[in-house]
Design a protein around this motif. Structure first.
Motif, PDB file in Angstrom:
ATOM      1  N   PRO A  59      18.990   0.343  20.017  1.00  0.00           N
ATOM      2  CA  PRO A  59      20.448   0.298  19.857  1.00  0.00           C
ATOM      3  C   PRO A  59      21.217   1.460  20.475  1.00  0.00           C
ATOM      4  O   PRO A  59      22.459   1.461  20.427  1.00  0.00           O
ATOM      5  N   ALA A  60      20.554   2.456  21.039  1.00  0.00           N
ATOM      6  CA  ALA A  60      21.281   3.581  21.644  1.00  0.00           C
ATOM      7  C   ALA A  60      22.219   3.071  22.733  1.00  0.00           C
ATOM      8  O   ALA A  60      21.778   2.488  23.725  1.00  0.00           O
ATOM      9  N   ASP A  61      23.537   3.269  22.523  1.00  0.00           N
ATOM     10  CA  ASP A  61      24.531   2.720  23.455  1.00  0.00           C
ATOM     11  C   ASP A  61      24.352   3.260  24.870  1.00  0.00           C
ATOM     12  O   ASP A  61      24.510   2.538  25.842  1.00  0.00           O
ATOM     13  N   ARG A  62      24.031   4.553  25.008  1.00  0.00           N
ATOM     14  CA  ARG A  62      23.971   5.163  26.328  1.00  0.00           C
ATOM     15  C   ARG A  62      22.860   4.548  27.172  1.00  0.00           C
ATOM     16  O   ARG A  62      23.052   4.245  28.345  1.00  0.00           O
ATOM     17  N   ALA A  63      21.692   4.336  26.558  1.00  0.00           N
ATOM     18  CA  ALA A  63      20.577   3.764  27.314  1.00  0.00           C
ATOM     19  C   ALA A  63      20.912   2.360  27.775  1.00  0.00           C
ATOM     20  O   ALA A  63      20.642   1.981  28.922  1.00  0.00           O
ATOM     21  N   ARG A  64      21.523   1.571  26.900  1.00  0.00           N
ATOM     22  CA  ARG A  64      21.891   0.208  27.276  1.00  0.00           C
ATOM     23  C   ARG A  64      22.894   0.212  28.426  1.00  0.00           C
ATOM     24  O   ARG A  64      22.717  -0.490  29.422  1.00  0.00           O
ATOM     25  N   SER A  65      23.948   0.990  28.269  1.00  0.00           N
ATOM     26  CA  SER A  65      24.987   0.969  29.300  1.00  0.00           C
ATOM     27  C   SER A  65      24.481   1.547  30.613  1.00  0.00           C
ATOM     28  O   SER A  65      24.849   1.063  31.690  1.00  0.00           O
TER      29      SER A  65
END
Length: 349
Positions: A59-65
């Motif tokens: 769920p880490a937003d930075r890794a996804r984006s």
């Protein structure tokens, strides 16, 4: 200022660094394909959170984006807007070729690259120093094809991968080659029957067959039945290293000849010659290296992949193919460009 000095001052290492770090964009695409990202998107648009949740990503937003925006920067995804509400969607290209729900899917070769080929290429240096394969045989002593044929699931994955990388080449060949003078056609090493099926659909006057090992026959039968071609293509089984090839007016081999060393190549060329009538045609479809060996980087890297897979196998030029075929007795030759990196070389008996 000296001209050579000026040229040196204008040079930058950017191109070399792009090539040296080429593993990073490659693994980004391969990972996205292995995760089924393009299939999950389909014709929809999703936020990073929605898409990440669909893929089961951390769920880490930075890794996804970072991951999704890297695909945007590579022009593999499109993004509308910025921030958390931005919507990601497939490009026309990724939507057509990387969505498993579409018959145009070519991602099988990318799935196999991520699962098999990428780790083996880390040992290219060892392959060049030793001349030995760096694939499964290095770890368990079994040659590639023996390993594949022992595992039906992996065999089918391999067949799908080959179909994906070959589909465009095969269609171009079917569109360009003149089948009118002939009555019978056989694709040797035909795997899923992809090429034979294309020929049968486009050239109804021909009697068409696909030929491969007995373990492959059920895969070809299922694939052809799924396309409604079960009654139009004969599925023949045999071992082309031990048995005579089926007789036909046109015999093709798609990405087969490059799997073998010189002895194996000459065996297959002679077998094709013996199975053809006078006036018959032997066709090989490969990522043919250009005759001067200067421009087809993809063909040359496929040849390096043959080193990694088999040790003594290699790709070749149309001129080399012609020379080998002349030794056997073929007398007339033709090269048909199919894509910027692939060609069909034809030898006529």
């Amino acid at each position: 200022m000296d001209k050579d000095v000026m040229m040196t001052k204008n040079l930058t290492p950017a191109r070399l660094l792009d090539i040296g770090f080429g593993f990073a964009p490659a693994q980004t695409l391969l990972t996205a394909t292995a995760l089924g990202l393009f299939t999950k998107l389909g014709d929809q648009a999703m936020t990073a959170k929605e898409l990440g949740d669909r893929l089961g990503l951390h769920p880490a937003d930075r890794a996804r984006s970072d991951f999704f925006d890297a695909l945007v920067s590579l022009q593999i995804l499109e993004r509308q807007g910025n921030g958390a509400k931005a919507l990601y969607r497939n490009t026309p290209e990724s939507g057509l070729f990387l969505d498993k729900a579409k018959p145009s899917y070519v991602g099988g070769i990318l799935e196999m690259s991520q699962a098999r080929l990428f780790p083996f290429w880390a040992d290219l240096k060892t392959a060049l120093l030793t001349g030995r394969p760096q694939n499964e045989i290095k770890h368990n002593g079994k040659p590639l094809f023996e390993e594949l044929y022992a595992d039906p699931a992996r065999l089918e994955q391999f067949m799908r991968a080959m179909a994906g990388i070959s589909r465009g080449n095969f269609q171009s060949f079917v569109d360009q080659f003149d089948f009118a003078p002939y009555q019978t056609y056989c694709d040797v090493g035909g795997a899923t029957g992809l090429l034979a099926g294309m020929v049968a659909r486009a050239k109804p006057h021909l009697t068409v067959a696909t030929y491969d090992l007995p373990v492959v026959a059920p895969i070809a039968t299922r694939a052809l039945d799924d396309q409604g071609l079960g009654g139009k293509v004969q599925v023949l089984a045999g071992d082309f290293l031990k048995e005579k090839l089926p007789r036909a007016d046109v015999i093709s081999m798609g990405m087969i000849l490059h799997d073998w060393n010189m002895e194996g190549k000459m065996h297959l060329i002679r077998a094709a010659y013996d199975a053809l009538p006078e006036g018959g045609a032997f066709v090989v479809i490969e990522h043919m290296i250009d005759n001067e060996r200067r421009t087809n980087s993809f063909g040359l890297m496929i040849s390096l992949n043959m080193l990694i897979e088999f040790g003594d196998a290699f790709d070749y030029t149309a001129a080399e193919f012609e020379g080998w075929c002349r030794e056997v007795g073929f007398t007339r030759f033709q090269t048909i460009p199919l894509t910027p990196v692939a060609s069909a070389a034809v030898a006529y008996k």
